[in-house]
Design a protein around this motif. Structure first.
Motif, PDB file in Angstrom:
ATOM      1  N   GLN A 111       0.833  -1.207   0.000  1.00 16.80           N
ATOM      2  CA  GLN A 111       0.000   0.000   0.000  1.00 16.80           C
ATOM      3  C   GLN A 111       0.869   1.259   0.000  1.00 16.80           C
ATOM      4  O   GLN A 111       0.611   2.200  -0.757  1.00 16.80           O
ATOM      5  N   VAL A 112       1.882   1.267   0.856  1.00 14.94           N
ATOM      6  CA  VAL A 112       2.777   2.433   0.925  1.00 14.94           C
ATOM      7  C   VAL A 112       3.553   2.555  -0.384  1.00 14.94           C
ATOM      8  O   VAL A 112       3.705   3.652  -0.925  1.00 14.94           O
ATOM      9  N   ASP A 114       2.666   1.513  -3.392  1.00 14.70           N
ATOM     10  CA  ASP A 114       1.742   1.951  -4.429  1.00 14.70           C
ATOM     11  C   ASP A 114       1.481   3.457  -4.329  1.00 14.70           C
ATOM     12  O   ASP A 114       1.519   4.181  -5.329  1.00 14.70           O
ATOM     13  N   SER A 115       1.239   3.932  -3.125  1.00 11.55           N
ATOM     14  CA  SER A 115       0.992   5.355  -2.913  1.00 11.55           C
ATOM     15  C   SER A 115       2.219   6.188  -3.284  1.00 11.55           C
ATOM     16  O   SER A 115       2.106   7.245  -3.920  1.00 11.55           O
ATOM     17  N   LEU A 116       3.375   5.705  -2.890  1.00  8.19           N
ATOM     18  CA  LEU A 116       4.622   6.403  -3.192  1.00  8.19           C
ATOM     19  C   LEU A 116       4.846   6.499  -4.700  1.00  8.19           C
ATOM     20  O   LEU A 116       5.201   7.560  -5.229  1.00  8.19           O
ATOM     21  N   ASP A 118       2.582   6.421  -6.992  1.00 13.83           N
ATOM     22  CA  ASP A 118       1.599   7.378  -7.519  1.00 13.83           C
ATOM     23  C   ASP A 118       2.053   8.815  -7.288  1.00 13.83           C
ATOM     24  O   ASP A 118       1.928   9.665  -8.170  1.00 13.83           O
ATOM     25  N   GLN A 119       2.575   9.095  -6.082  1.00 16.07           N
ATOM     26  CA  GLN A 119       3.063  10.450  -5.769  1.00 16.07           C
ATOM     27  C   GLN A 119       4.209  10.848  -6.694  1.00 16.07           C
ATOM     28  O   GLN A 119       4.232  11.972  -7.215  1.00 16.07           O
TER      29      GLN A 119
END
Length: 143
Positions: A111-112, A114-116, A118-119
């Motif tokens: 999750q982290v 994936d978010s990273l 995306d950022q």
């Protein structure tokens, strides 16, 4: 840099905690010679510091990835400033070829990560990104 300097660096690369006395014994030179060489290697910037290298046990549970970025012209400084603020970004290299930057990142879970990703991909100035998730380490000679 001569053979003695290279041998000192090789031994310290394998064990940065090795004492000056042990280095001297292994290389069959006086302790004072090793001390003087270390001081010169540090002063000239050949040795930039002594560090801890985490083993596989410490890296378990962390997802690692390489991210290749293409940056818009004149946006590099701003992108680097934003990347510096992300603790998961461990290293950033400039590259030759079709990508401008190579990032090494680590995250505790998908999750982290994936978010990273995306950022990073959504940053102003980033034209494109390609991610490579590390699966296993087969050879690691990094010091």
């Amino acid at each position: 840099m001569d053979d003695l300097d290279r041998n000192i660096l090789g031994l310290l690369g394998a064990d940065a905690r090795m004492s000056v006395a042990t280095l001297a014994r292994r290389l069959k030179v006086a302790r004072s010679t090793i001390q003087a060489r270390l001081e010169r290697l540090e002063t000239t910037g050949i040795i930039a510091g002594y560090t801890l290298k985490l083993g596989e046990a410490a890296r378990q549970g962390r997802l690692r990835a390489s991210v290749l970025l293409t940056i818009e012209p004149r946006a590099l400084a701003a992108v680097l400033t934003r990347l510096k603020a992300m603790s998961e970004v461990e290293r950033v290299f400039t590259t030759s070829g079709r990508f401008d930057l190579l990032l090494q990142i680590a995250a505790p879970n998908t999750q982290v990560l994936d978010s990273l990703l995306d950022q990073i991909g959504g940053m102003t100035g980033v034209k494109s990104s390609e991610s490579l998730i590390h699966l296993s380490t087969r050879i690691d000679r990094a010091v």
